[in-house]
Write an enzyme that holds these catalytic residues in place. Structure first.
Site, PDB file in Angstrom:
ATOM      1  N   ARG A 259       0.800  -1.217   0.097  1.00  0.00           N
ATOM      2  CA  ARG A 259      -0.066   0.019   0.069  1.00  0.00           C
ATOM      3  C   ARG A 259       0.713   1.222   0.088  1.00  0.00           C
ATOM      4  NH1 ARG A 259      -3.311  -0.778   5.389  1.00  0.00           N
ATOM      5  NH2 ARG A 259      -3.867   1.284   4.966  1.00  0.00           N
TER       6      ARG A 259
ATOM      7  N   SER B  70       0.497   4.101   1.904  1.00  0.00           N
ATOM      8  CA  SER B  70       0.747   5.017   3.130  1.00  0.00           C
ATOM      9  C   SER B  70       1.871   4.923   3.587  1.00  0.00           C
ATOM     10  CB  SER B  70      -0.145   4.431   3.951  1.00  0.00           C
ATOM     11  OG  SER B  70       0.149   3.345   4.620  1.00  0.00           O
TER      12      SER B  70
ATOM     13  N   LYS C 114      -3.044  -7.314  10.895  1.00  0.00           N
ATOM     14  CA  LYS C 114      -4.368  -7.261  11.268  1.00  0.00           C
ATOM     15  C   LYS C 114      -5.189  -6.679  10.228  1.00  0.00           C
ATOM     16  CE  LYS C 114      -3.901  -2.398  13.012  1.00  0.00           C
ATOM     17  NZ  LYS C 114      -4.147  -1.653  14.070  1.00  0.00           N
ATOM     18  N   ASP C 115      -4.613  -6.363   8.880  1.00  0.00           N
ATOM     19  CA  ASP C 115      -5.594  -5.863   7.890  1.00  0.00           C
ATOM     20  C   ASP C 115      -5.977  -6.961   7.197  1.00  0.00           C
ATOM     21  OD1 ASP C 115      -5.766  -3.175   8.732  1.00  0.00           O
ATOM     22  OD2 ASP C 115      -3.733  -2.798   7.427  1.00  0.00           O
TER      23      ASP C 115
ATOM     24  N   LEU D 171     -14.076  -0.877  16.180  1.00  0.00           N
ATOM     25  CA  LEU D 171     -14.990  -1.418  16.999  1.00  0.00           C
ATOM     26  C   LEU D 171     -14.617  -2.025  18.278  1.00  0.00           C
ATOM     27  CD1 LEU D 171     -17.819  -2.647  14.606  1.00  0.00           C
ATOM     28  CD2 LEU D 171     -17.974  -0.477  15.957  1.00  0.00           C
ATOM     29  N   ARG D 172     -13.373  -2.576  18.187  1.00  0.00           N
ATOM     30  CA  ARG D 172     -12.584  -3.251  19.263  1.00  0.00           C
ATOM     31  C   ARG D 172     -12.195  -2.341  20.239  1.00  0.00           C
ATOM     32  NH1 ARG D 172      -7.355  -3.223  20.674  1.00  0.00           N
ATOM     33  NH2 ARG D 172      -6.689  -2.272  18.619  1.00  0.00           N
ATOM     34  N   ARG D 173     -11.630  -1.003  19.907  1.00  0.00           N
ATOM     35  CA  ARG D 173     -11.234  -0.017  20.772  1.00  0.00           C
ATOM     36  C   ARG D 173     -12.341   0.648  21.326  1.00  0.00           C
ATOM     37  NH1 ARG D 173      -6.611   1.676  16.520  1.00  0.00           N
ATOM     38  NH2 ARG D 173      -4.915   0.548  17.442  1.00  0.00           N
TER      39      ARG D 173
ATOM     40  N   ARG E 161     -10.848   7.863  10.314  1.00  0.00           N
ATOM     41  CA  ARG E 161      -9.867   7.100   9.575  1.00  0.00           C
ATOM     42  C   ARG E 161      -8.689   7.995   8.957  1.00  0.00           C
ATOM     43  NH1 ARG E 161     -12.442   4.260   5.475  1.00  0.00           N
ATOM     44  NH2 ARG E 161     -10.506   3.362   5.380  1.00  0.00           N
TER      45      ARG E 161
ATOM     46  N   ARG F  98      -4.369  11.649  11.053  1.00  0.00           N
ATOM     47  CA  ARG F  98      -5.094  11.516  12.634  1.00  0.00           C
ATOM     48  C   ARG F  98      -4.319  12.676  13.600  1.00  0.00           C
ATOM     49  NH1 ARG F  98      -6.609   5.221  13.190  1.00  0.00           N
ATOM     50  NH2 ARG F  98      -6.414   4.669  11.018  1.00  0.00           N
TER      51      ARG F  98
ATOM     52  N   CYS G 131     -15.168  -6.571  10.374  1.00  0.00           N
ATOM     53  CA  CYS G 131     -15.094  -5.399  10.934  1.00  0.00           C
ATOM     54  C   CYS G 131     -16.282  -5.128  11.729  1.00  0.00           C
ATOM     55  CB  CYS G 131     -14.676  -4.310   9.965  1.00  0.00           C
ATOM     56  SG  CYS G 131     -12.867  -4.545   9.500  1.00  0.00           S
TER      57      CYS G 131
END
Length: 370
Positions: free
Chosen positions: A66, A68, A142-143, A189-191, A208, A214, A301
């Site tokens: 990716r 990023s 994790k993705d 959602l986990r956090r 996001r 961020r 997710c």
């Protein structure tokens, strides 16, 4: 070039030295992060690589990633390790970085639950790999969905970084310090579930974008605080931004957080030789356990799921968690066993929590998010 934060209360450059060094070192072999369609961008990179200064007609290893800053830092680390392990990869042009934008990177105004979940960060890379436009793909594990496309394998995990989350804010040193009603930015959602379980008055909003985006939004006052993975900050040499590290007893990390995975075509013997040599076995055992847990839960997710495994004193220790997004209900489990039973341990833990939650639990979450 690096740009200072407007608000010096959170110091440092918006683009880290690691990222800028990577970009400079790879000039001429990294496709710029423009809004060019992923396949088109990859093809241009591949064409440019085939006319590189490398003695062969094309690079020995084309790394798909990716675009990023964090993803590029991880690809650059993979490149470094490959060059250390294989003399032929030290030659100029032997390795090429092929950076592309994923769908998940381009659609930032919606939650992942609304646009298709984790596969949005890997789809373009999968297509490029199967089309022989790249030889290997470097992923944040994790993705990566619990399934990968037929014809590909993911046999390598690099040594894992610290898996904990971090708290970042100018309004307190921890989540507990935030006043009631504070706004926390997080797309996880986990956090969210673990935050709200501690203080239901807090508001968690979709947040996001890459790390730099961020931090900029936080400085602009869009939110009062945010949470990030410590691993990402470490890999980009940006730990000066964190306010505090959240211990696992307070916030259980995501499945495979802090782990890098490398994927290739299953019949590509040369790439298999390169990447299997880099595999850190203790990390792979832990990640295999966690992903088996996630697969047993059919995790996506739309469901807050956390899971962490680690080998200590020869034993594999695992903790797993499933929750409601509002933190009103949580189900937890743990295991200790032989590392060779990692996958079965994860699967059994997932099936246990699935039974504890009951058949209607996941259906309710699916319906609520649709």
């Amino acid at each position: 070039e690096g740009r200072k934060c407007a608000d010096r209360s959170i110091p440092g450059t918006m683009y880290s030295a690691v990222y800028l060094t990577a970009l400079a070192a790879l000039t001429g072999s990294v496709n710029a992060f423009s809004a060019v369609p992923a396949r088109a961008a990859t093809s241009k990179v591949a064409q440019r690589g085939r006319s590189s200064a490398h003695m062969a007609d094309q690079p020995l290893c084309r790394i798909g990633t990716r675009g990023s800053p964090l993803a590029l830092a991880q690809a650059y680390e993979t490149r470094r390790l490959l060059m250390e392990a294989f003399p032929e990869l030290k030659e100029e042009g032997a390795i090429q970085i092929c950076a592309m934008k994923s769908t998940g990177d381009m659609i930032l105004d919606k939650a992942l639950t609304e646009i298709g979940g984790k596969g949005l960060f890997t789809k373009e890379l999968d297509v490029a790999l199967l089309a022989n436009e790249v030889d290997i793909c470097v992923h944040s594990m994790k993705d990566v969905p619990t399934w990968i496309p037929e014809g590909t394998v993911l046999p390598c995990n690099l040594e894992r970084e610290d898996t904990r989350d971090v708290f970042i804010s100018t309004k307190g040193k921890s989540i507990q310090d935030l006043p009631d009603g504070s706004v926390i930015g997080s797309a996880s959602l986990r956090r969210q579930s673990q935050i709200l379980a501690k203080n239901p008055t807090l508001k968690v909003v979709n947040f996001r974008g890459n790390v730099q985006t961020r931090l900029r939004k936080l400085n602009e006052g869009v939110v009062d605080a945010t949470l990030l993975a410590l691993a990402g900050l470490k890999r980009m040499d940006m730990t000066e931004h964190l306010t505090s590290i959240i211990e696992m007893d307070e916030m259980l990390p995501a499945v495979a957080q802090g782990a890098i995975g490398i994927q290739c075509r299953e019949d590509d013997e040369r790439s298999l030789k390169y990447i299997t040599a880099l595999c850190h076995q203790p990390t792979k055992i832990a990640v295999d356990c966690e992903r088996a847990f996630l697969a047993a839960l059919d995790g996506n997710c739309k469901t807050p799921i956390a899971g962490q495994a680690k080998i200590e004193d020869g034993k594999l220790h695992f903790r797993g968690l499933v929750a409601r997004p509002d933190g009103s209900e949580m189900f937890e489990t743990s295991r200790v066993g032989d590392p060779k039973d990692a996958v079965q341990m994860g699967k059994d833990a997932g099936e246990e929590l699935k039974a504890k939650c009951g058949p209607g639990f996941f259906m309710e979450l699916e319906k609520a998010s649709s």
